[in-house]
Scaffold this motif. Structure first.
Motif, PDB file in Angstrom:
ATOM      1  N   ILE A 241     -13.723   8.434   0.309  1.00  0.00           N
ATOM      2  CA  ILE A 241     -13.168   7.210  -0.272  1.00  0.00           C
ATOM      3  C   ILE A 241     -11.702   7.424  -0.643  1.00  0.00           C
ATOM      4  CG2 ILE A 241     -13.322   5.627  -2.222  1.00  0.00           C
ATOM      5  CD1 ILE A 241     -15.472   5.232  -0.094  1.00  0.00           C
ATOM      6  N   LYS A 242     -11.378   8.617  -1.153  1.00  0.00           N
ATOM      7  CA  LYS A 242      -9.981   8.943  -1.471  1.00  0.00           C
ATOM      8  C   LYS A 242      -9.123   8.913  -0.209  1.00  0.00           C
ATOM      9  CE  LYS A 242      -6.884  10.516  -4.463  1.00  0.00           C
ATOM     10  NZ  LYS A 242      -6.500   9.800  -5.693  1.00  0.00           N
ATOM     11  N   ILE A 243      -9.645   9.457   0.876  1.00  0.00           N
ATOM     12  CA  ILE A 243      -8.925   9.432   2.152  1.00  0.00           C
ATOM     13  C   ILE A 243      -8.724   7.990   2.602  1.00  0.00           C
ATOM     14  CG2 ILE A 243      -9.142   9.988   4.607  1.00  0.00           C
ATOM     15  CD1 ILE A 243     -10.564  12.590   3.720  1.00  0.00           C
ATOM     16  N   GLU A 244      -9.759   7.183   2.479  1.00  0.00           N
ATOM     17  CA  GLU A 244      -9.673   5.778   2.907  1.00  0.00           C
ATOM     18  C   GLU A 244      -8.586   5.049   2.122  1.00  0.00           C
ATOM     19  OE1 GLU A 244     -10.595   2.740   5.410  1.00  0.00           O
ATOM     20  OE2 GLU A 244     -11.519   4.713   5.433  1.00  0.00           O
ATOM     21  N   GLN A 245      -8.506   5.334   0.831  1.00  0.00           N
ATOM     22  CA  GLN A 245      -7.497   4.683  -0.003  1.00  0.00           C
ATOM     23  C   GLN A 245      -6.090   5.027   0.472  1.00  0.00           C
ATOM     24  OE1 GLN A 245      -5.368   6.208  -2.512  1.00  0.00           O
ATOM     25  NE2 GLN A 245      -4.587   4.243  -3.242  1.00  0.00           N
ATOM     26  N   LYS A 246      -5.855   6.295   0.802  1.00  0.00           N
ATOM     27  CA  LYS A 246      -4.526   6.710   1.251  1.00  0.00           C
ATOM     28  C   LYS A 246      -4.217   6.165   2.644  1.00  0.00           C
ATOM     29  CE  LYS A 246      -3.001   8.966  -2.286  1.00  0.00           C
ATOM     30  NZ  LYS A 246      -3.837   8.284  -3.267  1.00  0.00           N
ATOM     31  N   LEU A 247      -5.193   6.114   3.528  1.00  0.00           N
ATOM     32  CA  LEU A 247      -4.973   5.536   4.864  1.00  0.00           C
ATOM     33  C   LEU A 247      -4.581   4.063   4.751  1.00  0.00           C
ATOM     34  CD1 LEU A 247      -7.996   7.040   6.852  1.00  0.00           C
ATOM     35  CD2 LEU A 247      -5.594   7.706   7.053  1.00  0.00           C
ATOM     36  N   SER A 248      -5.294   3.336   3.892  1.00  0.00           N
ATOM     37  CA  SER A 248      -5.000   1.914   3.713  1.00  0.00           C
ATOM     38  C   SER A 248      -3.620   1.704   3.098  1.00  0.00           C
ATOM     39  CB  SER A 248      -6.066   1.259   2.827  1.00  0.00           C
ATOM     40  OG  SER A 248      -7.326   1.297   3.439  1.00  0.00           O
ATOM     41  N   LEU A 249      -3.283   2.528   2.100  1.00  0.00           N
ATOM     42  CA  LEU A 249      -1.979   2.414   1.457  1.00  0.00           C
ATOM     43  C   LEU A 249      -0.849   2.654   2.452  1.00  0.00           C
ATOM     44  CD1 LEU A 249      -0.039   2.184  -0.915  1.00  0.00           C
ATOM     45  CD2 LEU A 249      -0.532   4.582  -1.461  1.00  0.00           C
ATOM     46  N   LEU A 250      -0.950   3.702   3.244  1.00  0.00           N
ATOM     47  CA  LEU A 250       0.114   4.017   4.203  1.00  0.00           C
ATOM     48  C   LEU A 250       0.215   2.955   5.285  1.00  0.00           C
ATOM     49  CD1 LEU A 250      -0.487   7.843   4.292  1.00  0.00           C
ATOM     50  CD2 LEU A 250       1.679   6.746   3.679  1.00  0.00           C
ATOM     51  N   TYR A 251      -0.913   2.381   5.695  1.00  0.00           N
ATOM     52  CA  TYR A 251      -0.898   1.258   6.635  1.00  0.00           C
ATOM     53  C   TYR A 251      -0.167   0.062   6.018  1.00  0.00           C
ATOM     54  CZ  TYR A 251      -2.669  -2.777   9.249  1.00  0.00           C
ATOM     55  OH  TYR A 251      -2.779  -3.952   9.965  1.00  0.00           O
ATOM     56  N   TYR A 252      -0.481  -0.218   4.754  1.00  0.00           N
ATOM     57  CA  TYR A 252       0.136  -1.331   4.026  1.00  0.00           C
ATOM     58  C   TYR A 252       1.653  -1.135   3.920  1.00  0.00           C
ATOM     59  CZ  TYR A 252       1.182  -4.232  -0.125  1.00  0.00           C
ATOM     60  OH  TYR A 252       1.726  -5.135  -1.011  1.00  0.00           O
ATOM     61  N   ILE A 253       2.079   0.073   3.578  1.00  0.00           N
ATOM     62  CA  ILE A 253       3.516   0.353   3.442  1.00  0.00           C
ATOM     63  C   ILE A 253       4.218   0.171   4.793  1.00  0.00           C
ATOM     64  CG2 ILE A 253       5.223   2.161   2.958  1.00  0.00           C
ATOM     65  CD1 ILE A 253       3.918   1.038   0.443  1.00  0.00           C
ATOM     66  N   ARG A 254       3.639   0.669   5.858  1.00  0.00           N
ATOM     67  CA  ARG A 254       4.237   0.519   7.184  1.00  0.00           C
ATOM     68  C   ARG A 254       4.335  -0.963   7.555  1.00  0.00           C
ATOM     69  NH1 ARG A 254       4.787   3.567  12.062  1.00  0.00           N
ATOM     70  NH2 ARG A 254       5.955   2.209  13.466  1.00  0.00           N
ATOM     71  N   LYS A 255       3.305  -1.714   7.251  1.00  0.00           N
ATOM     72  CA  LYS A 255       3.263  -3.141   7.592  1.00  0.00           C
ATOM     73  C   LYS A 255       4.322  -3.940   6.844  1.00  0.00           C
ATOM     74  CE  LYS A 255       0.133  -7.139   7.405  1.00  0.00           C
ATOM     75  NZ  LYS A 255      -1.272  -7.578   7.183  1.00  0.00           N
ATOM     76  N   HIS A 256       4.503  -3.650   5.547  1.00  0.00           N
ATOM     77  CA  HIS A 256       5.377  -4.494   4.730  1.00  0.00           C
ATOM     78  C   HIS A 256       6.786  -3.929   4.520  1.00  0.00           C
ATOM     79  CE1 HIS A 256       2.410  -7.537   3.717  1.00  0.00           C
ATOM     80  NE2 HIS A 256       1.526  -6.577   3.522  1.00  0.00           N
ATOM     81  N   TYR A 257       6.976  -2.622   4.734  1.00  0.00           N
ATOM     82  CA  TYR A 257       8.282  -2.015   4.463  1.00  0.00           C
ATOM     83  C   TYR A 257       8.897  -1.301   5.664  1.00  0.00           C
ATOM     84  CZ  TYR A 257       6.997  -2.811  -0.436  1.00  0.00           C
ATOM     85  OH  TYR A 257       6.631  -3.383  -1.618  1.00  0.00           O
ATOM     86  N   GLY A 258       8.105  -1.084   6.714  1.00  0.00           N
ATOM     87  CA  GLY A 258       8.675  -0.488   7.913  1.00  0.00           C
ATOM     88  C   GLY A 258       8.452   1.013   8.052  1.00  0.00           C
ATOM     89  N   TRP A 259       8.887   1.534   9.195  1.00  0.00           N
ATOM     90  CA  TRP A 259       8.646   2.917   9.600  1.00  0.00           C
ATOM     91  C   TRP A 259       9.264   3.921   8.631  1.00  0.00           C
ATOM     92  CZ3 TRP A 259      12.021   6.862  10.866  1.00  0.00           C
ATOM     93  CH2 TRP A 259      11.472   7.976  11.532  1.00  0.00           C
ATOM     94  N   PHE A 260      10.508   3.687   8.206  1.00  0.00           N
ATOM     95  CA  PHE A 260      11.225   4.679   7.403  1.00  0.00           C
ATOM     96  C   PHE A 260      10.552   4.918   6.065  1.00  0.00           C
ATOM     97  CE2 PHE A 260      14.776   5.869   4.525  1.00  0.00           C
ATOM     98  CZ  PHE A 260      15.090   7.098   5.111  1.00  0.00           C
ATOM     99  N   GLN A 261      10.234   3.840   5.350  1.00  0.00           N
ATOM    100  CA  GLN A 261       9.596   4.005   4.045  1.00  0.00           C
ATOM    101  C   GLN A 261       8.186   4.576   4.191  1.00  0.00           C
ATOM    102  OE1 GLN A 261      10.146   1.215   0.863  1.00  0.00           O
ATOM    103  NE2 GLN A 261      11.790   0.139   1.928  1.00  0.00           N
ATOM    104  N   HIS A 262       7.513   4.224   5.275  1.00  0.00           N
ATOM    105  CA  HIS A 262       6.202   4.812   5.552  1.00  0.00           C
ATOM    106  C   HIS A 262       6.316   6.331   5.662  1.00  0.00           C
ATOM    107  CE1 HIS A 262       3.255   6.339   8.556  1.00  0.00           C
ATOM    108  NE2 HIS A 262       2.403   5.616   7.850  1.00  0.00           N
ATOM    109  N   LYS A 263       7.346   6.817   6.380  1.00  0.00           N
ATOM    110  CA  LYS A 263       7.514   8.258   6.558  1.00  0.00           C
ATOM    111  C   LYS A 263       7.868   8.956   5.249  1.00  0.00           C
ATOM    112  CE  LYS A 263       6.507   8.448  10.862  1.00  0.00           C
ATOM    113  NZ  LYS A 263       5.177   8.998  11.243  1.00  0.00           N
ATOM    114  N   ILE A 264       8.686   8.314   4.429  1.00  0.00           N
ATOM    115  CA  ILE A 264       9.036   8.916   3.133  1.00  0.00           C
ATOM    116  C   ILE A 264       7.772   9.125   2.296  1.00  0.00           C
ATOM    117  CG2 ILE A 264      10.206   8.518   0.929  1.00  0.00           C
ATOM    118  CD1 ILE A 264      12.397   7.075   2.474  1.00  0.00           C
ATOM    119  N   LEU A 265       6.935   8.081   2.220  1.00  0.00           N
ATOM    120  CA  LEU A 265       5.717   8.194   1.416  1.00  0.00           C
ATOM    121  C   LEU A 265       4.746   9.197   2.028  1.00  0.00           C
ATOM    122  CD1 LEU A 265       4.294   7.192  -1.106  1.00  0.00           C
ATOM    123  CD2 LEU A 265       3.245   5.385   0.270  1.00  0.00           C
TER     124      LEU A 265
END
Length: 314
Positions: A241-265
């Motif tokens: 469940i912890k892994i799922e939360q992080k996968l969803s968060l990183l998907y969300y960041i990529r979707k709404h903020y783009g590639w660069f911020q996704h990579k930083i996080l």
């Protein structure tokens, strides 16, 4: 056209679902036309049969849809939408909730009708002892994940409202918890509903953000209305469940903020969980998934088996 279509998801917790259904029926006024659609997310057969027996006893007041696969929160709700009648509002309600305020759905509908700039609203969440429970949150971002919520609330109190404050008037927020979302059906339909790539987390944040961006409509907390949420009753906590939360968060960041911020996080989490894993070895699994880029293909969604039993609809 009905006023409100209530959608509830059941996954191996039929006792909660039955209590939730009864609570909605008990606390709804005749001034409001409602329907209830329950989506069973491929529960064990005995749990499903228990739910089905109760719904059969309600003489057509509730429609039951059985999915052949556990398709998660967003997709489960979207399946429910497909079985709804034409409606003015959707109420996406977790099965481990109980209505507290009389005529809650009617009051939410009245608020929405009087505030056309609002797309989503929610009552105040309480725990099982009717104590205050945090209901609002801030849109996820690199700032929120790295600086953390308390610091942002201290530095920018107008942008980041105090989540733990008990508000006494309707309050504009970033988003509300997905356990009780009352949404304008027209707006929801026009943005395409929940993002079904998200299996368990960030669906509510994503939909509120898209409604704000695409429809210029807001999300409100209505604190004078209340509901109980047995938080976590339908989701066990473990490393998957912890892994799922992080996968969803990183998907969300990529979707709404783009590639660069996704990579930083992503790099921040790789660094953080490397050291966490040394102390808590169970986190090595999460670390290696992050090291591999944390693709959404690692989601639990991809591991759900199809139940060969025929899908049943009531």
């Amino acid at each position: 056209m009905v006023d409100v279509s209530c959608i509830i998801i059941n996954f191996n917790t039929s006792k909660y679902t039955i209590d939730c259904i009864d609570s909605i029926l008990k606390n709804s006024t005749k001034q409001l036309s409602i329907e209830i659609v329950v989506v069973d997310n491929a529960s064990e057969i005995n749990d499903f049969k228990n739910l089905k027996r109760h719904i059969n006893d309600l003489n057509g007041q509730v429609r039951l849809v059985r999915s052949k696969q556990n398709i998660g929160f967003g997709a489960g709700n979207m399946l429910g939408v497909q079985y709804c009648e034409a409606c003015k509002y959707y109420a996406f309600i977790n099965n481990d909730t109980l209505q507290v305020s009389d005529n809650c759905l009617y009051e939410l509908k009245s608020f929405m009708e009087n505030h056309p700039d609002v797309a989503v609203c929610s009552p105040q969440m309480l725990d099982e002892d009717k104590n205050f429970r945090v209901t609002i949150d801030h849109f996820s971002s690199i700032q929120r994940e790295i600086l953390r919520r308390p610091l942002l609330e201290f530095l920018f109190p107008k942008t980041y409202l105090d989540r733990k404050k008990r508000y006494d008037t309707p309050t504009k927020v970033h988003y509300i918890q997905g356990s009780f979302m009352f949404i304008d059906a027209k707006d929801f339909n026009q943005i395409g509903g929940f993002d079904t790539n998200l299996f368990l987390y960030y669906e509510e944040s994503d939909v509120c953000r898209r409604l704000l961006k695409e429809k210029k409509k807001y999300t409100y907390l209505i604190p004078e209305l209340e509901y109980i949420h047995y938080k976590g009753a339908s989701t066990s906590k473990n490393i998957l469940i912890k892994i799922e939360q992080k996968l969803s968060l990183l998907y969300y960041i990529r979707k709404h903020y783009g590639w660069f911020q996704h990579k930083i996080l992503l790099f921040y989490y790789i660094f953080r969980y490397f050291f966490t894993s040394i102390i808590k070895p169970k986190y090595w699994k999460l670390f290696f998934i992050l090291l591999g880029g944390a693709p959404i293909s690692k989601s639990l969604k991809q591991r759900q088996k199809i139940n060969q039993l025929q899908s049943e609809t009531i």
